[in-house]
Design a protein around this motif. Structure first.
Motif, PDB file in Angstrom:
ATOM      1  N   ALA A   1      -9.979   1.231   2.625  1.00  0.00           N
ATOM      2  CA  ALA A   1      -9.286   0.193   3.360  1.00  0.00           C
ATOM      3  C   ALA A   1      -7.780   0.406   3.271  1.00  0.00           C
ATOM      4  O   ALA A   1      -7.263   0.970   2.307  1.00  0.00           O
ATOM      5  CB  ALA A   1      -9.656  -1.179   2.789  1.00  0.00           C
ATOM      6  N   SER A   2      -7.077  -0.042   4.300  1.00  0.00           N
ATOM      7  CA  SER A   2      -5.629   0.103   4.326  1.00  0.00           C
ATOM      8  C   SER A   2      -4.977  -0.821   3.311  1.00  0.00           C
ATOM      9  O   SER A   2      -5.576  -1.797   2.852  1.00  0.00           O
ATOM     10  CB  SER A   2      -5.107  -0.230   5.725  1.00  0.00           C
ATOM     11  OG  SER A   2      -5.692   0.612   6.688  1.00  0.00           O
ATOM     12  N   ASP A   3      -3.702  -0.515   2.982  1.00  0.00           N
ATOM     13  CA  ASP A   3      -2.921  -1.422   2.149  1.00  0.00           C
ATOM     14  C   ASP A   3      -2.404  -2.563   3.009  1.00  0.00           C
ATOM     15  O   ASP A   3      -2.365  -2.481   4.236  1.00  0.00           O
ATOM     16  CB  ASP A   3      -1.758  -0.662   1.506  1.00  0.00           C
ATOM     17  CG  ASP A   3      -2.239   0.347   0.473  1.00  0.00           C
ATOM     18  OD1 ASP A   3      -3.250   0.068  -0.201  1.00  0.00           O
ATOM     19  OD2 ASP A   3      -1.602   1.414   0.352  1.00  0.00           O
TER      20      ASP A   3
ATOM     21  N   GLU B   1       1.081 -10.836   8.322  1.00  0.00           N
ATOM     22  CA  GLU B   1       0.368 -10.122   7.276  1.00  0.00           C
ATOM     23  C   GLU B   1      -0.473  -9.060   7.969  1.00  0.00           C
ATOM     24  O   GLU B   1      -1.259  -9.382   8.865  1.00  0.00           O
ATOM     25  CB  GLU B   1      -0.515 -11.065   6.448  1.00  0.00           C
ATOM     26  CG  GLU B   1       0.288 -12.065   5.632  1.00  0.00           C
ATOM     27  CD  GLU B   1      -0.577 -12.974   4.768  1.00  0.00           C
ATOM     28  OE1 GLU B   1      -1.775 -12.657   4.587  1.00  0.00           O
ATOM     29  OE2 GLU B   1      -0.062 -13.997   4.281  1.00  0.00           O
ATOM     30  N   VAL B   2      -0.283  -7.806   7.568  1.00  0.00           N
ATOM     31  CA  VAL B   2      -0.951  -6.711   8.250  1.00  0.00           C
ATOM     32  C   VAL B   2      -1.659  -5.808   7.254  1.00  0.00           C
ATOM     33  O   VAL B   2      -1.278  -5.732   6.077  1.00  0.00           O
ATOM     34  CB  VAL B   2       0.037  -5.866   9.096  1.00  0.00           C
ATOM     35  CG1 VAL B   2       0.831  -6.744  10.053  1.00  0.00           C
ATOM     36  CG2 VAL B   2       0.973  -5.057   8.202  1.00  0.00           C
ATOM     37  N   SER B   3      -2.684  -5.135   7.742  1.00  0.00           N
ATOM     38  CA  SER B   3      -3.350  -4.058   7.007  1.00  0.00           C
ATOM     39  C   SER B   3      -3.007  -2.765   7.728  1.00  0.00           C
ATOM     40  O   SER B   3      -3.220  -2.659   8.938  1.00  0.00           O
ATOM     41  CB  SER B   3      -4.868  -4.267   6.987  1.00  0.00           C
ATOM     42  OG  SER B   3      -5.205  -5.479   6.357  1.00  0.00           O
ATOM     43  N   ALA B   4      -2.481  -1.786   6.994  1.00  0.00           N
ATOM     44  CA  ALA B   4      -1.985  -0.596   7.679  1.00  0.00           C
ATOM     45  C   ALA B   4      -1.960   0.613   6.759  1.00  0.00           C
ATOM     46  O   ALA B   4      -1.877   0.489   5.535  1.00  0.00           O
ATOM     47  CB  ALA B   4      -0.577  -0.858   8.221  1.00  0.00           C
ATOM     48  N   LEU B   5      -2.016   1.781   7.385  1.00  0.00           N
ATOM     49  CA  LEU B   5      -1.864   3.054   6.696  1.00  0.00           C
ATOM     50  C   LEU B   5      -0.376   3.378   6.546  1.00  0.00           C
ATOM     51  O   LEU B   5       0.457   2.830   7.281  1.00  0.00           O
ATOM     52  CB  LEU B   5      -2.552   4.158   7.497  1.00  0.00           C
ATOM     53  CG  LEU B   5      -4.052   3.963   7.748  1.00  0.00           C
ATOM     54  CD1 LEU B   5      -4.536   4.967   8.792  1.00  0.00           C
ATOM     55  CD2 LEU B   5      -4.828   4.119   6.450  1.00  0.00           C
TER      56      LEU B   5
END
Length: 428
Positions: free
Chosen positions: A42-44, A77-81
């Motif tokens: 999962a992304s940070d 708030e984001v999840s991303a590489l």
């Protein structure tokens, strides 16, 4: 496994362990499934500030980052590489790591219903209320798990000429509260049948289909975690050309990949797949919806996709900022969606808006159910402040949507009632 009181001699123990490793390597991840592709972590997660408009938020989303929620102060708030976050910074936006741990005690992963516990709960409901509840299997996931739902109606074994409603949940694995919301609704409709007149009338006059876990492989993977909450996993568990998983809510066959609202990169949280409906779970839902066309007429009149977390009521379209689209969303159709959406939000305290007012998305469930099937369609982003709110709050958070869910179910007879045009569109 029985643990022997005396350890075997080292040479024997080594042979046993080697044989065990060979067996485990040979086992598939599930019946008929191959092992997931390497990687796929999962992304940070990050906080992005400075994106105040839908257009700016769309720019963030087009990097491949998944926007998890918009805070009241406008921060994302984001999840991303890492590469995606570098692209976000190049937009001139401020990015900081989201270090606050997800709330919830160690028991969180066992307090929410697991996939197995969800199936057991469905079996229990069907056994207790066989006259109004029937279990159905819409299809199977990539790893071979059943995608299970409950049909609720009087004369449940008969396909009656009644308006139908479809509710799905847990299309994103980590959005665990959504399964609980679906189970809550199943409980309300069955336990209160015969004692609450409003519930009784709905069950007697509707065919209600509820699928609590649309993404079972992802849900099982997310809950198989050493952390108190989960892995933060969003997609399904199907290997893709470079990583693991497809974002099921970017994989539907309406404006798929059209508008920068999904990612072509396999490692991205919003990876749209190799083609529309390339994910088995997406095709299962689409095929089920198509199967409800009887004599060329779609029987499902209202659709809801339950997500978390943002405290929102959304409606189509997500792929365009336009409120109306020639041949796809008339002024009356838009007004009906908007009026119902605002009414639902008035009851649960959420924010109502067209999906694209948040940011552009494409290949989503409700763009497809409306754009392709002409089903009045909505998305709830449940409140809760987290993908894993404390289990102690499940009851409060799900009860908050009781009125909205019942109201939406009532509109299945003629959604145009919301704008006073039921005679024009639905007859006398």
């Amino acid at each position: 496994m029985v643990i022997p009181r005396r350890s075997p001699r080292p040479r024997v123990l080594g042979a046993v362990l080697a044989a065990l490793v060979l067996v485990l390597v040979a086992l598939p991840t599930a019946a008929g499934a191959s092992a997931p592709a390497p990687g796929g972590a999962a992304s940070d997660r990050y906080v992005v500030t400075g994106a105040r408009t839908a257009e700016q938020r769309t720019q963030v989303a087009r990097t491949g980052a998944a926007i998890d929620t918009v805070r009241p102060d406008g921060a994302l708030e984001v999840s991303a590489l890492p590469a995606e976050i570098a692209a976000v910074r190049r937009l001139g936006l401020r990015v900081t790591a989201l270090t606050t741990p997800e709330p919830g005690p160690t028991a969180a992963a066992t307090s929410y219903h697991t996939y197995a516990e969800t199936l057991a709960e469905i079996d229990s409901v069907v056994a207790a209320y066989p006259q109004i509840a029937r279990k159905f299997v819409a299809g199977r996931s990539y790893q071979g798990r059943d995608i299970v739902g409950v049909k609720i109606s009087d004369n449940v074994a008969t396909d009656e000429n009644e308006p139908e409603v479809l509710y799905i949940a847990n299309i994103h694995a980590r959005e665990r509260l959504t399964n609980e919301q679906a189970l809550y609704l199943i409980g309300v409709l069955t336990r209160e049948y015969g004692s609450t007149s409003r519930i009784t009338n709905l069950v007697n006059s509707r065919e209600i289909w509820i699928i609590p876990i649309t993404n079972p492989d992802g849900q099982v993977y997310d809950m198989t975690s050493d952390t108190s909450s989960g892995r933060g996993w969003r997609k399904n568990r199907q290997p893709n050309p470079t990583s693991t998983g497809t974002d099921l809510n970017r994989n539907f066959a309406y404006r798929w990949g059209c508008c920068g609202g999904s990612s072509p990169t396999g490692s991205s949280e919003t990876y749209r797949g190799t083609a529309a409906e390339s994910a088995p779970e997406t095709k299962v839902i689409a095929d089920f919806v198509r199967s409800r066309r009887v004599g060329g007429v779609q029987q499902i009149k209202v659709f809801l996709d339950i997500h978390s977390y943002g405290g929102l009521v959304l409606w189509p379209f997500g792929y365009t900022y336009s409120d109306t689209v020639a041949g796809a969303m008339s002024a009356d159709e838009e007004a009906t969606h908007r009026t119902i959406g605002r009414q639902l939000a008035a009851s649960n305290g959420y924010t109502p808006q067209q999906s694209s007012d948040l940011y552009i998305t494409d290949g989503t469930t409700d763009d497809w159910t409306w754009g392709d099937q002409r089903i009045f369609s909505f998305t709830f982003e449940l409140a809760g402040g987290s993908f894993y709110p404390s289990p102690a709050n499940i009851e409060t958070l799900t009860q908050r949507n009781r009125e909205a869910l019942l109201t939406l179910t009532e509109y299945a007879d003629c959604p145009y009632r919301a704008i006073g045009k039921q005679t024009q569109y639905c007859g006398a």
